[in-house]
Design an enzyme around this catalytic site. Sequence first.
Site: not given
Ligand code: GDP
Ligand code: IMO
Ligand code: MG
Length: 426
Positions: A17, A20, A44-45, A227, A303, A305-306, A308, A335-336, A415
Amino acid sequence: METKGKVDVLLGLQWGDEGKGKVVDVLTPDYDVVARFQGGPNAGHTLEFENQKYVLRSIPSGIFQGGKVNIIGNGVVLAPDLFMSEAQELEKSGHPLKDRLHISKKAHLIMPTHRLLDRAYEAAKGKDKVGTTGKGIGPAYTDKVSRNGLRVGDISDNFEEKYEAHKKRHLSMLESLGWNEFDGLAEAERKWMEGVAYMRLFHFVDSEHEVNNLLRSGKSVLCEGAQGTMLDVDFGSYPFVTSSNTICAGACTGLGIGPNKVGEVYGIMKAYCTRVGSGPFPTELFDETGKKIRDLGHEYGAVTGRERRCGWIDLVQLKYSVMVNGVTKLIMMKSDVLDDFDTIKACVGYRLSNGEETTDFPYEIDHVTPIYKEFKGWKTDMSHFTAEEQFPENFRTYVQFLETYLEIPIKIISIGPDRAQTIIRK
Ligand code: GDP
Ligand code: IMO
Ligand code: MG
């Protein structure tokens, strides 16, 4: 940026998270191909642009920038029903996929009974549960490694027969685990088979040949990790990890490319740190500061809703991630979120249970106490900035310290969640 004939890899350096999806979308215009190489719908991207928000699980984040080939590689595990709902949503919102998304025949399928097995294994672990996403990831990869898996290439004439044989095996495993909750399985299977039929509309490819042919013809490939390094099955906080190699080497096995083809390795981190699910997290904050980061950063799983878990940036952990991935460029996200803190901390060392101090990420990760360096907060809203010259002095000090400690330049600073809220440094 020179990317021709090379594979650049972008991956998370923390517990997932990191942001990416957003950065892959930002970088896609520089590439011809975007490919996922591991993980599955546990990812969940999130991407935001033009006042729209999208969450991708199995589909590469390059899908929104027209004219690119997007590949789901052999290292990915795919759930047909979830793939279908994700793809149909995108098509409904005006993003056609069928011609630009190719799926490896060697990618493994996640069956509905894999999801039951995921739940059954978690239940059996009790308080030691991993806190998985419940998507059947572990059981699907277990079947792959134990040579029992069902692959995309198996979707052919006698597919249902193969499916039934796998299901039978899973049911006997569930029985031995004492699992008796089968409500909804029939409906899940119906939806799953519908997903399989829908998948047949896509190009199933030998993605290792496709990627290498594209590279030979001078095309450039961006690999999108899922991940993060601390969830890697070998180097993460085992057993609280996912079941794939999330590190850079995973791009080679998950796509069939030689290590000599890898160009830049982009390592993504947040300006702080989060984790979802169970397991050690040395810099976790249990106080108001942790809550403030969670609120300001909207730190809730995309993914599941837990909530973090939130904490300060951990440079010992990041230095380790930089090492095992061979990171060449850093990207700092969110950073923001730290714009309004009086003091910001960074973990620069660990005190071990025997009193010794270390900056080498140890095996005994659950028994360390972080040693912090403090920074003055910048107390400035940076979310509307458009150039690095606008960054306040205290923020520059923070960034410079991270670069010096990690010995890698931070090339991109994010940001805000929108595509436009991205500063690419000179
Ligand atoms: P990923 O799994 O690595 O693609 O990341 P996620 O999408 O799960 O989580 C990143 C969250 O931060 C998402 O809700 C993005 O919309 C949000 N996000 C990404 N970059 C920034 C940022 O620079 N600032 C803020 N405030 N939110 C961001
Ligand atoms: P993105 O790509 C954050 C965590 C789960 C659990 C562990 C194992 O959005 O960054 P799994 O279902 O893979 O067997 O769960 O890994 N986990 C993630 N945490 N971002 C993810 O993906 C994750 N994918 C799995 O919460 O701790
Ligand atoms: Mg994610």
